[in-house]
Motif scaffolding. Structure first.
Motif, PDB file in Angstrom:
ATOM      1  N   ASP A 185     124.504  -4.009  53.856  1.00  0.00           N
ATOM      2  CA  ASP A 185     123.566  -3.404  53.935  1.00  0.00           C
ATOM      3  C   ASP A 185     122.988  -1.949  54.530  1.00  0.00           C
ATOM      4  N   ASP A 208     125.531  -0.259  51.125  1.00  0.00           N
ATOM      5  CA  ASP A 208     124.534   0.272  50.409  1.00  0.00           C
ATOM      6  C   ASP A 208     123.196   1.050  50.480  1.00  0.00           C
ATOM      7  N   GLU A 238     125.325   4.057  49.674  1.00  0.00           N
ATOM      8  CA  GLU A 238     126.308   4.889  48.750  1.00  0.00           C
ATOM      9  C   GLU A 238     124.527   4.773  47.588  1.00  0.00           C
ATOM     10  N   ARG A 239     123.363   4.546  47.896  1.00  0.00           N
ATOM     11  CA  ARG A 239     122.406   4.510  47.471  1.00  0.00           C
ATOM     12  C   ARG A 239     121.860   6.137  47.368  1.00  0.00           C
ATOM     13  N   LYS A 261     126.975   0.635  38.745  1.00  0.00           N
ATOM     14  CA  LYS A 261     126.464   0.781  40.042  1.00  0.00           C
ATOM     15  C   LYS A 261     124.761   1.098  40.488  1.00  0.00           C
ATOM     16  N   GLN A 312     123.109  -2.001  40.139  1.00  0.00           N
ATOM     17  CA  GLN A 312     123.455  -3.158  40.991  1.00  0.00           C
ATOM     18  C   GLN A 312     123.178  -2.342  42.799  1.00  0.00           C
ATOM     19  N   LEU A 313     123.010  -0.939  42.999  1.00  0.00           N
ATOM     20  CA  LEU A 313     122.400  -0.082  43.823  1.00  0.00           C
ATOM     21  C   LEU A 313     120.754  -0.362  43.666  1.00  0.00           C
ATOM     22  N   VAL A 360     119.083   2.133  41.604  1.00  0.00           N
ATOM     23  CA  VAL A 360     118.705   3.591  42.063  1.00  0.00           C
ATOM     24  C   VAL A 360     118.225   3.740  40.871  1.00  0.00           C
TER      25      VAL A 360
END
Length: 236
Positions: free
Chosen positions: A183, A186, A189-190, A221, A224-225, A227
């Motif tokens: 978590d 993630d 990265e977000r 990506k 997936q996140l 965004v």
């Protein structure tokens, strides 16, 4: 064109790898657990296997041992995991694994590992270096500490100041260290991608250049996140 068996209990990972490898012209077979992988291997021999380590029924290392003991380890196997220790990676390579990919898997690393695996064929696997800790790299391969420092250095000195187009806000500093590693990764990265999207005024071309990702992989990506691509987006 090669036949590649992807063994992973996460549906999202299976679908993503299947899409990427299919785009490269390969035939992709999927198994969501070790038993499905066993059944497939009894019937056929793939050209390459991408094998997750942590699965609910039987872990990947145990399955690798079974194939080796049954003389079925006649194809290159690349292990995958987001939580494996160095000892686990070393053990897998000693058993016969050709390589190790750390999740989340960068597109270029995946394609390079697959290319090397297919070229390797059934030759005796050589030991590879153990993976770096799961939280040390961003998706573009930049050390996480460096990316974090760069992001924080771009924040206004006055915490109440509003960000300018040249100095977008970042939420990296607010990530909690009391949540599970996946978590936290993630969340980082977000914040990482939202930072670059704001800095480049939503230009996907420039964000792809800044982060070192191909646009197709960048879109996957970001999706997936979770965004929001609608924010500050002025160029596709």
């Amino acid at each position: 064109m090669a036949t590649i068996l992807v063994v992973d209990d996460e549906m999202g990972i299976r679908e993503l790898l299947s899409e990427i490898l299919s785009d490269e012209g390969h035939v992709v077979e999927l198994a969501e657990n070790a038993q499905q992988a066993r059944d497939y291997r009894i019937q056929q021999t793939p050209d390459l296997v991408l094998l997750d380590i942590w699965m609910p029924d039987t872990d990947g290392v145990t399955l690798l041992k079974e194939w080796a003991a049954q003389a079925r380890l006649t194809m290159p196997v690349i292990m995958m995991s987001g939580h494996a220790t160095i000892d686990t990676a070393v053990e897998a390579t000693k058993i016969g694994a050709l390589n190790f990919l750390e999740k989340p898997i960068a597109l270029q690393k995946l394609l390079k590992a697959v290319e090397q695996g297919l070229a390797h064929g059934t030759a005796t696997p050589e030991p590879v270096a153990p993976p770096k800790p799961a939280s040390t790299l961003t998706p573009s391969g930049v050390p996480m500490a460096t990316a974090l420092a760069n992001a924080l250095s771009s924040m206004p000195a006055d915490p109440t100041a509003s960000p300018t187009p040249q100095q977008p806000a970042t939420q990296t500093a607010s990530i909690s260290f009391d949540i599970p590693l996946r978590d936290a990764r993630d969340a980082f990265e977000r914040a990482y991608f939202e930072y670059h999207l704001a800095r480049e005024n939503g230009s996907m071309t420039r964000v792809a250049e800044k982060t070192g990702l191909e646009r197709t992989h960048l879109y996957r990506k970001l999706k997936q996140l979770g965004v929001d691509l609608g924010k500050n987006r002025n160029e596709v």
